[in-house]
Design a protein around this motif. Structure first.
Motif, PDB file in Angstrom:
ATOM      1  N   THR A 132      12.563  55.682 -25.174  1.00  0.00           N
ATOM      2  CA  THR A 132      13.520  55.328 -26.214  1.00  0.00           C
ATOM      3  C   THR A 132      13.411  53.845 -26.513  1.00  0.00           C
ATOM      4  N   LEU A 133      13.403  53.503 -27.794  1.00  0.00           N
ATOM      5  CA  LEU A 133      13.412  52.105 -28.210  1.00  0.00           C
ATOM      6  C   LEU A 133      14.837  51.694 -28.550  1.00  0.00           C
ATOM      7  N   GLY A 154      13.042  57.385 -30.654  1.00  0.00           N
ATOM      8  CA  GLY A 154      12.566  58.030 -29.440  1.00  0.00           C
ATOM      9  C   GLY A 154      11.201  58.636 -29.701  1.00  0.00           C
ATOM     10  N   THR A 155      10.367  58.709 -28.671  1.00  0.00           N
ATOM     11  CA  THR A 155       9.016  59.231 -28.825  1.00  0.00           C
ATOM     12  C   THR A 155       8.581  59.959 -27.563  1.00  0.00           C
ATOM     13  N   ARG A 156       7.665  60.895 -27.739  1.00  0.00           N
ATOM     14  CA  ARG A 156       7.148  61.613 -26.581  1.00  0.00           C
ATOM     15  C   ARG A 156       5.837  62.289 -26.946  1.00  0.00           C
ATOM     16  N   LEU A 184      11.905  48.406 -25.051  1.00  0.00           N
ATOM     17  CA  LEU A 184      12.057  49.736 -24.494  1.00  0.00           C
ATOM     18  C   LEU A 184      13.423  49.845 -23.845  1.00  0.00           C
ATOM     19  N   LYS A 185      14.216  50.786 -24.316  1.00  0.00           N
ATOM     20  CA  LYS A 185      15.537  50.973 -23.716  1.00  0.00           C
ATOM     21  C   LYS A 185      15.398  51.597 -22.338  1.00  0.00           C
ATOM     22  N   THR A 186      14.433  52.494 -22.215  1.00  0.00           N
ATOM     23  CA  THR A 186      14.130  53.072 -20.917  1.00  0.00           C
ATOM     24  C   THR A 186      12.625  53.077 -20.736  1.00  0.00           C
TER      25      THR A 186
END
Length: 234
Positions: free
Chosen positions: A30-31, A74-76, A20-22
């Motif tokens: 964000t990966l 990125g995902t949400r 996980l980048k964040t």
């Protein structure tokens, strides 16, 4: 029952090279990459994931090199929450394994066969070797040797065999892949004993690229147009 976008939904996406980048914040994350690698995307399952309501994931195109720290996907949740049913459906898509994989770059020992009567006889300056060496340096590979051979099938075949004897794990040939009478690189490779030859790929420039095997060794035939364009770039 409504659920916020949970960290567990992200974990199945992460192969060993991903992180996980964040941290998930406001139901999006964000990966990113932990090391340099080739990004592989399970496109059918990614598409299936995106068909479920309340979730989305967008990624970079597969088949590209990602540097450490580079963004991969990125995902949400849409807009802010997930129902338990939608959450479980999304999780089922992720059960078989990660949607994204970052394959490490294999550091190969590489040999080059640079073909052409003009280069062999010193009439023109070879520019292939520098291009190949620069590209190999980017990926941490070692150049075993570059052999300049004339447009002669037997000498091209012998150059390939010499590189095999010297421990090359990948052999790159240059030029001689068109249809002129002196374009004999393919015939030379056949004489060297290559198999599974694939000539021509859907790429421009470089449609006459060649791929082949020689036992466990891979061969890549690069058409001359690749170096011409490289030399013309500012």
């Amino acid at each position: 029952m409504k659920m916020r976008w949970p960290r567990p939904l992200l974990k199945p996406w992460q192969a060993q090279a991903l992180a996980l980048k964040t941290l998930p914040m406001r139901e999006k994350s964000t990966l990113g990459a932990l090391h340099t690698g080739l990004l592989c995307v399970d496109v059918p399952r990614l598409e299936s994931f995106n068909l479920f309501p309340g979730v989305m994931a967008a990624s970079r195109k597969g088949g590209v090199i990602i540097q450490p720290g580079g963004r991969i996907a990125g995902t949400r949740a849409i807009p802010l929450f997930l129902s338990r049913r939608d959450f479980d459906l999304a999780m089922n898509i992720l059960k078989p394994g990660p949607l994204f994989e970052l394959k490490p770059i294999k550091r190969k020992r590489v040999g080059a066969v640079i073909t052409g009567n003009e280069v062999y006889n010193g009439l023109i300056e070879d520019k292939f070797e520098d291009v190949i060496r620069n590209k190999l340096t980017e990926y941490g590979c070692e150049m075993v040797r570059a052999i300049i051979a004339p447009d002669d099938t037997d000498k091209i075949a012998q150059a390939v065999k010499n590189l095999v004897h010297e421990g090359a794990e990948l052999i790159v040939t240059t030029a001689g892949l068109s249809v002129d009478p002196d374009d004999v690189t393919r015939k030379g490779l056949v004489n060297a004993g290559v198999t599974d030859m694939l000539y021509g790929i859907p790429v421009l420039p470089g449609a006459m690229t060649l791929l082949a095997r020689l036992g466990d060794i891979r061969l890549l035939g690069v058409p001359a147009v690749r170096v011409v364009l490289q030399d013309d770039q500012p």
